[in-house]
Design an enzyme around this catalytic site. Structure first.
Site, PDB file in Angstrom:
ATOM      1  N   ASN A  39       0.833  -1.208   0.000  1.00 53.42           N
ATOM      2  CA  ASN A  39       0.000   0.000   0.000  1.00 53.42           C
ATOM      3  C   ASN A  39       0.869   1.259   0.000  1.00 53.42           C
ATOM      4  OD1 ASN A  39      -3.033  -0.494   0.165  1.00 53.42           O
ATOM      5  ND2 ASN A  39      -2.219  -2.010   1.606  1.00 53.42           N
ATOM      6  N   LEU A 117       1.231  -2.517  12.451  1.00 47.82           N
ATOM      7  CA  LEU A 117       0.534  -3.439  13.342  1.00 47.82           C
ATOM      8  C   LEU A 117       0.475  -3.002  14.802  1.00 47.82           C
ATOM      9  CD1 LEU A 117       1.799  -6.837  11.849  1.00 47.82           C
ATOM     10  CD2 LEU A 117      -0.435  -5.728  11.531  1.00 47.82           C
ATOM     11  N   LYS A 118       1.135  -1.924  15.142  1.00 47.97           N
ATOM     12  CA  LYS A 118       1.127  -1.486  16.551  1.00 47.97           C
ATOM     13  C   LYS A 118       0.100  -0.382  16.761  1.00 47.97           C
ATOM     14  CE  LYS A 118       4.751  -3.909  17.819  1.00 47.97           C
ATOM     15  NZ  LYS A 118       4.758  -4.915  18.871  1.00 47.97           N
ATOM     16  N   LEU A 119      -0.331  -0.274  18.022  1.00 50.04           N
ATOM     17  CA  LEU A 119      -1.283   0.799  18.354  1.00 50.04           C
ATOM     18  C   LEU A 119      -0.559   2.156  18.317  1.00 50.04           C
ATOM     19  CD1 LEU A 119      -4.286   0.815  19.147  1.00 50.04           C
ATOM     20  CD2 LEU A 119      -3.572   0.904  21.543  1.00 50.04           C
ATOM     21  N   ILE A 120      -1.262   3.179  17.855  1.00 51.40           N
ATOM     22  CA  ILE A 120      -0.691   4.527  17.782  1.00 51.40           C
ATOM     23  C   ILE A 120      -0.854   5.187  19.156  1.00 51.40           C
ATOM     24  CG2 ILE A 120      -1.045   6.799  16.686  1.00 51.40           C
ATOM     25  CD1 ILE A 120       0.198   4.704  14.874  1.00 51.40           C
ATOM     26  N   HIS A 136      -7.972  -1.050   6.531  1.00 48.54           N
ATOM     27  CA  HIS A 136      -8.305  -2.353   7.111  1.00 48.54           C
ATOM     28  C   HIS A 136      -8.865  -3.226   5.972  1.00 48.54           C
ATOM     29  CE1 HIS A 136      -9.382  -5.183  10.241  1.00 48.54           C
ATOM     30  NE2 HIS A 136     -10.531  -5.355   9.628  1.00 48.54           N
ATOM     31  N   ASP A 177      -9.367   0.050  14.923  1.00 47.29           N
ATOM     32  CA  ASP A 177     -10.389  -0.076  13.863  1.00 47.29           C
ATOM     33  C   ASP A 177     -11.746   0.545  14.170  1.00 47.29           C
ATOM     34  OD1 ASP A 177      -8.487  -1.586  12.493  1.00 47.29           O
ATOM     35  OD2 ASP A 177      -9.232  -3.480  13.281  1.00 47.29           O
TER      36      ASP A 177
HETATM   37  C1  GRF Z   1      -3.147  -4.790   4.065  1.00 49.33           C
HETATM   38  O1  GRF Z   1      -4.014  -5.845   3.772  1.00 49.33           O
HETATM   39  C2  GRF Z   1      -3.833  -3.788   4.925  1.00 49.33           C
HETATM   40  O2  GRF Z   1      -5.206  -3.707   4.703  1.00 49.33           O
HETATM   41  C3  GRF Z   1      -3.572  -4.294   6.311  1.00 49.33           C
HETATM   42  O3  GRF Z   1      -2.291  -4.851   6.252  1.00 49.33           O
HETATM   43  C4  GRF Z   1      -1.978  -5.226   4.931  1.00 49.33           C
HETATM   44  C5  GRF Z   1      -0.719  -4.531   4.582  1.00 49.33           C
HETATM   45  O4  GRF Z   1      -0.205  -4.909   3.368  1.00 49.33           O
HETATM   46  N1  GRF Z   1      -3.744  -3.242   7.260  1.00 49.33           N
HETATM   47  P1  GRF Z   1       1.013  -4.116   2.759  1.00 49.33           P
HETATM   48  O5  GRF Z   1       2.136  -4.098   3.784  1.00 49.33           O
HETATM   49  O6  GRF Z   1       0.535  -2.746   2.400  1.00 49.33           O
HETATM   50  O7  GRF Z   1       1.411  -4.916   1.541  1.00 49.33           O
END
Ligand code: GRF
Length: 236
Positions: A39, A117-120, A136, A177
């Site tokens: 992303n 993956l961590k909380l802000i 998400h 979320d």
């Molecule tokens: C994505 O599926 C996003 O929705 C989730 O974690 C994944 C991250 O993928 N939060 P990437 O690191 O952007 O490839």
């Protein structure tokens, strides 16, 4: 000039914001990653193509060896480690240092969480009110919250038997979320799907939708309804 909001059509659009003033200057972004960073790459590509009026000023990660961080370094983007590893506090930033770096050193205006993956920390949420986005990989408020990340989300979606899924872009508050939803996209869930197949279908939409949302934020094309629901307007 006529604008429309980007979510599904409704009979009566609220009055769109008027943009007779010159385009706002390029916004400075911080992108937070923990994994492959696809992303982040999609957003960075949109910046390079001129589709986002912004600059990725800095990348922040809890995993400085991850693919997203490698990509940042290859493109000359500074990488900050946050939070510091538990066994080596000197190898990363604390909450206050992170906030200070983002605001004073890098003059960040918009924070984009892209698979972080961590909380802000609350201090950052407060300092960047309505200026932190997250993605998400399911249609919130279903299949979200602590523990719903990565493959777990898609496994739960397939197991539930729902027929549609897709990415949600939302503003970040102090929980996982739960912040206001900015945009969603829909993909089908087939009864024969394996979670990996669904994940690939959703990810493709993530790469389309997230840059559109970041572009809207950079153009100041997001307004807020009185009850706290954000509205994203099309570019004119
Ligand atoms: C994505 O599926 C996003 O929705 C989730 O974690 C994944 C991250 O993928 N939060 P990437 O690191 O952007 O490839």
């Amino acid at each position: 000039m006529r604008q429309q909001h980007l979510t599904a059509a409704s009979a009566a659009h609220p009055q769109p914001p008027q943009h007779s003033e010159p385009a706002p200057p390029s916004k400075r972004l911080a992108v937070f990653v923990s994994g492959g960073g696809s992303n982040f790459r999609a957003i960075h590509a949109a910046v390079q193509q001129g589709a986002i009026a912004g600059t990725v000023a800095v990348v922040v990660s809890n995993a400085p060896g991850c693919g997203g961080c490698d990509y940042a370094r290859q493109h000359g983007i500074p990488v900050l480690t946050y939070p510091a590893p538990k066994d080596d506090p000197s190898a990363g930033l604390g909450d206050d240092e992170l906030l200070q770096q983002l605001t004073e050193e890098f003059s960040v205006e918009l924070v984009v969480l892209a698979g972080y993956l961590k909380l802000i920390p609350s201090s950052l949420v407060r300092a960047f009110k309505r200026r932190i986005l997250n993605i998400h990989p399911a249609l919130l408020p279903a299949f979200g919250g602590k523990g719903y990340y990565g493959g777990k989300v898609h496994r739960a979606v397939v197991a539930s038997g729902v027929r549609f899924s897709g990415p949600t872009i939302h503003f970040v508050d102090e929980e996982y979320d739960t912040g206001p939803i900015l945009a969603q996209a829909i993909v089908p869930v087939y009864p024969t799907d394996r979670p990996e197949q669904l994940a690939a279908r959703v990810l493709k939409e993530e790469h389309r939708l997230y840059p559109l949302c970041v572009a809207a934020m950079c153009d100041d094309r997001v307004t807020w309804r009185e009850d706290g629901v954000p509205i994203m307007w099309t570019a004119h």
